[in-house]
Design a protein around this motif. Sequence first.
Motif, PDB file in Angstrom:
ATOM      1  N   THR A 267       0.798  -1.334  -0.184  1.00  0.00           N
ATOM      2  CA  THR A 267      -0.079   0.102  -0.215  1.00  0.00           C
ATOM      3  C   THR A 267       0.957   1.463  -0.062  1.00  0.00           C
ATOM      4  O   THR A 267       0.298   2.445  -0.400  1.00  0.00           O
ATOM      5  CB  THR A 267      -1.007   0.178   1.304  1.00  0.00           C
ATOM      6  N   ALA A 268       2.243   1.247   0.325  1.00  0.00           N
ATOM      7  CA  ALA A 268       3.005   2.344   0.566  1.00  0.00           C
ATOM      8  C   ALA A 268       3.052   3.342  -0.611  1.00  0.00           C
ATOM      9  O   ALA A 268       2.765   4.417  -0.524  1.00  0.00           O
ATOM     10  CB  ALA A 268       4.240   1.831   1.387  1.00  0.00           C
ATOM     11  N   LEU A 269       3.292   2.828  -1.674  1.00  0.00           N
ATOM     12  CA  LEU A 269       3.569   3.602  -3.059  1.00  0.00           C
ATOM     13  C   LEU A 269       2.344   4.259  -3.350  1.00  0.00           C
ATOM     14  O   LEU A 269       2.231   5.387  -3.730  1.00  0.00           O
ATOM     15  CB  LEU A 269       4.370   2.756  -4.195  1.00  0.00           C
ATOM     16  N   TYR A 270       1.172   3.342  -3.341  1.00  0.00           N
ATOM     17  CA  TYR A 270      -0.259   3.834  -3.496  1.00  0.00           C
ATOM     18  C   TYR A 270      -0.499   4.925  -2.837  1.00  0.00           C
ATOM     19  O   TYR A 270      -1.344   5.974  -3.272  1.00  0.00           O
ATOM     20  CB  TYR A 270      -1.406   2.950  -3.964  1.00  0.00           C
ATOM     21  N   THR A 271      -0.278   5.033  -1.501  1.00  0.00           N
ATOM     22  CA  THR A 271      -0.765   5.925  -0.653  1.00  0.00           C
ATOM     23  C   THR A 271       0.020   7.144  -0.842  1.00  0.00           C
ATOM     24  O   THR A 271      -0.880   8.314  -0.742  1.00  0.00           O
ATOM     25  CB  THR A 271      -0.354   5.420   0.773  1.00  0.00           C
ATOM     26  N   ILE A 272       1.292   7.017  -1.054  1.00  0.00           N
ATOM     27  CA  ILE A 272       2.119   8.269  -1.738  1.00  0.00           C
ATOM     28  C   ILE A 272       1.408   8.984  -2.855  1.00  0.00           C
ATOM     29  O   ILE A 272       1.365  10.204  -2.826  1.00  0.00           O
ATOM     30  CB  ILE A 272       3.530   7.998  -1.565  1.00  0.00           C
ATOM     31  N   ILE A 273       1.159   8.231  -3.869  1.00  0.00           N
ATOM     32  CA  ILE A 273       0.746   8.665  -5.099  1.00  0.00           C
ATOM     33  C   ILE A 273      -0.565   9.497  -4.765  1.00  0.00           C
ATOM     34  O   ILE A 273      -0.874  10.481  -5.191  1.00  0.00           O
ATOM     35  CB  ILE A 273       0.377   7.337  -5.925  1.00  0.00           C
ATOM     36  N   LEU A 274      -1.408   8.831  -3.703  1.00  0.00           N
ATOM     37  CA  LEU A 274      -2.890   9.679  -3.550  1.00  0.00           C
ATOM     38  C   LEU A 274      -2.452  11.087  -2.861  1.00  0.00           C
ATOM     39  O   LEU A 274      -3.033  11.895  -3.118  1.00  0.00           O
ATOM     40  CB  LEU A 274      -3.643   8.733  -2.731  1.00  0.00           C
ATOM     41  N   VAL A 275      -1.501  10.887  -1.876  1.00  0.00           N
ATOM     42  CA  VAL A 275      -1.224  12.169  -0.946  1.00  0.00           C
ATOM     43  C   VAL A 275      -0.672  13.176  -2.368  1.00  0.00           C
ATOM     44  O   VAL A 275      -0.995  14.414  -2.259  1.00  0.00           O
ATOM     45  CB  VAL A 275       0.028  12.049   0.055  1.00  0.00           C
ATOM     46  N   ASN A 276       0.324  12.619  -3.217  1.00  0.00           N
ATOM     47  CA  ASN A 276       0.931  13.731  -4.183  1.00  0.00           C
ATOM     48  C   ASN A 276      -0.201  14.257  -5.197  1.00  0.00           C
ATOM     49  O   ASN A 276      -0.399  15.414  -5.479  1.00  0.00           O
ATOM     50  CB  ASN A 276       1.973  12.564  -5.180  1.00  0.00           C
ATOM     51  N   SER A 277      -1.306  13.364  -5.274  1.00  0.00           N
ATOM     52  CA  SER A 277      -2.195  13.845  -6.313  1.00  0.00           C
ATOM     53  C   SER A 277      -3.056  14.842  -5.532  1.00  0.00           C
ATOM     54  O   SER A 277      -3.623  16.044  -6.012  1.00  0.00           O
ATOM     55  CB  SER A 277      -3.389  12.815  -6.774  1.00  0.00           C
ATOM     56  N   TRP A 278      -3.405  14.576  -4.402  1.00  0.00           N
ATOM     57  CA  TRP A 278      -4.300  15.659  -3.407  1.00  0.00           C
ATOM     58  C   TRP A 278      -3.365  16.967  -3.450  1.00  0.00           C
ATOM     59  O   TRP A 278      -3.965  18.026  -3.746  1.00  0.00           O
ATOM     60  CB  TRP A 278      -4.269  15.213  -1.926  1.00  0.00           C
ATOM     61  N   TYR A 279      -2.162  16.923  -3.417  1.00  0.00           N
ATOM     62  CA  TYR A 279      -1.143  18.306  -3.387  1.00  0.00           C
ATOM     63  C   TYR A 279      -1.386  18.872  -4.475  1.00  0.00           C
ATOM     64  O   TYR A 279      -1.414  20.280  -4.644  1.00  0.00           O
ATOM     65  CB  TYR A 279       0.040  17.676  -2.944  1.00  0.00           C
ATOM     66  N   GLY A 280      -1.441  18.279  -5.725  1.00  0.00           N
ATOM     67  CA  GLY A 280      -1.241  18.949  -6.905  1.00  0.00           C
ATOM     68  C   GLY A 280      -2.524  19.150  -7.878  1.00  0.00           C
ATOM     69  O   GLY A 280      -2.609  19.685  -8.782  1.00  0.00           O
TER      70      GLY A 280
END
Lengths: 317, 421
Positions: free
Chosen positions: A173-186
């Motif tokens: 789950t780690a990478l996908y979690t970071i992808i979601l955080v990054n998407s939220w940020y941008g």
Amino acid sequence: MNEQKKDVKYMPAIRKARYPRKHLVHLFLMPALFFYIVFQIYPILSAFLNSFFSFKGMHKDSFIGLENFVRLFTESPFKETFNNAFWHNIIFFIGTVLTKLIVAFILALIINSKIKGKEFFKTVLFVPKLLSVIVVGFLFSLILNPTYGALNTFLKIIGLESLAQPWLGDPDTALYTIILVNSWYGLGFAILIFLAGLQAIPEDIFEAAKMDGAKGLTMILKITIPMIMPAIMIETILTFIGSFETFELIFAMQGSSGGPYYSTDVLATYFYRLAFGTVDGGEAIGLGSALAVVLFLIIAAATAIILFFFKKREFEQ
Amino acid sequence: MKRCLIYFITILFVSSIFLAGCSSSSSDSEKKVNKVELTIYSWRPEDKAAYEKFIDEFEKENRGVEVKFKPFKSTEYGTILTNALSSGKGPDIIQLRPYQGATTIADSGYLLPLDNVKGLTDIPKEYLDAAKGSDGKVYGVPLTLNSAVIFYNTQLFKENGLEPPKTWDQLLQVSKEFQSKDIVPIAQSGKASYLLSLTHSVIGATTYDGNQFVEEFLTGEVNLHDPRFVESIKRMKELEPFFPKDFVAIEDKDAQALFYTGKAAMYINGDYRLESFEQNNPDLPIDVLPSVANTEGGDTPSVTWVDGSYGVVKASKHQKEALKFIEFLASKKFGQMFSDELNRMSAIPGVTPKHLLVKKLTEMSEKSNTPYFMLVHLGDGSPTTKTTFENALQGMYIDKLTADDVIEETQKSLDKWFKKQ
């Protein structure tokens, strides 16, 4: 005729008057050019140069041609780490671009329609972008903490405890979690780009399409999307560059080794470890520079390909 | 003509700014003509207040020398130091990472050899080994000793009618007891993988017979596939159920918090955590164990290593003064002040710690000690074998690797550079 003659007559004087001003503009550009050369061009060139040398600790040792590149792609564990990190960058890009394009487009469409409080939503959605990436990373590390994090606590409160996860501690789950955080940020920035594209579409095109009987989804697929293709192109390229340069968020949330066990490692974290992380016992500045050069070439080549692809589509339309 | 005039005025303007800057700095330097300023780089911002006291003491004895302590964030220190040293405009004195970290910088020719500094010869040879170059010369004065220990909450043990574990089996037994009472047996974090190798050093100290295995390993008689070392990894896996849930996702500060809030009974880490426990919960009733024996009455060596030293930068314009400061660092006076202020074990012989626990740690270390194997002997390679090992342990805990894979991966990294002695 007379007026034309008059213009010609006064041209040298006008030119003369404007001439020093024009050069003054060049002069004002000098400081920016100076910083650009020192902080952009020089590091790129020196990375190119360093990539052809071996290093002993921090000392440039001898010229070894392409050996650093060969080691990077053929020697273990460098090649495995490179492939792993490269693959994560690809997943990061695909995940981010899909999430951002779809969600930002839908939100931009909603904001662009005649809803109340348009400006409020625009501001709220843009707020994350005002924060520093490191702050976002730190905040989400707290939110996602398995012991006291807000997310798992919330899931427990609403009776969905079974969904609570060690979000950043599980490699699945780690990478996908970071992808979601990054998407939220941008997201906010993507919405702004789409909104600019949407607002540039002349209203009469929609009206003409309506008269031809086009509705809802057809209108979006046949008119809106083709018309905002330049905005989609910009967003895709920016996301691609951002995904391949991504470092701070992963560094803040998972450390420089892209843990756990390299499951969130990307080329930039790998570069950091190669070039600086082993200062205490490495000979890897040359290798790190070689990786930086490869990263530069990947971004430059892929950006050119994406540009070409979108330009062609734009032209065809 | 006008263009020339504009260029002339601009150049005049720019150069006047530069000249103004130069002139003011030159007048400043005139003021400081009698004062020598030394700059020290360190990775310990938390020690800043204590260093100010040490520096005051030095400055009292050395009028005309002004010392500036500039600490940086530990994780960024390496990068900052690299840039400073390669630019040639760095500090005068630098804190050196122990063992391979110091050797690399010394071998790059950035440091002055310190073999003849007064006081250095009194420091035990094994401590000086942490700050040597490949040429065998000493390039740093060791500052402090670290011990990896098992901290335990004496009150929790008492309340639950348990005795501190002396053997491996007892450690498993008390862990089970605590677990059955909903108390986390061992507060361990696995997010930063170096913490795992630190725990391994304590668990492995007796499993692989400490010094015996290390000696055989260094002479090439055995490698990491040796059953004693394999057993140490298996023990790490056996401990997993007693670590906090999802411990690979939690940070060390969270693990520390579990311990100092009384939610966890034990915590394995360096003795330097004592300071943070005392800051966060001064009433916490804690004691330490060096390691656990294989059988009742067996040896329990203390895992000890030198944590950093201070070296003089060769490019320093004030070498003489910098060497004076190094002499000060090597003195018993400084060692005592250091131990008293920071509750740490000093590497300077003859220092008696004021803090009871630090005193106990020192005694334990003097009685029987073994090196932190991964740091002292496996810190070479790119990436270092130590890093490879730590990340492989993390891989084992997330079920990506087996215990045998951990050994295999670590040995593979070792084979690239290790030469038997």
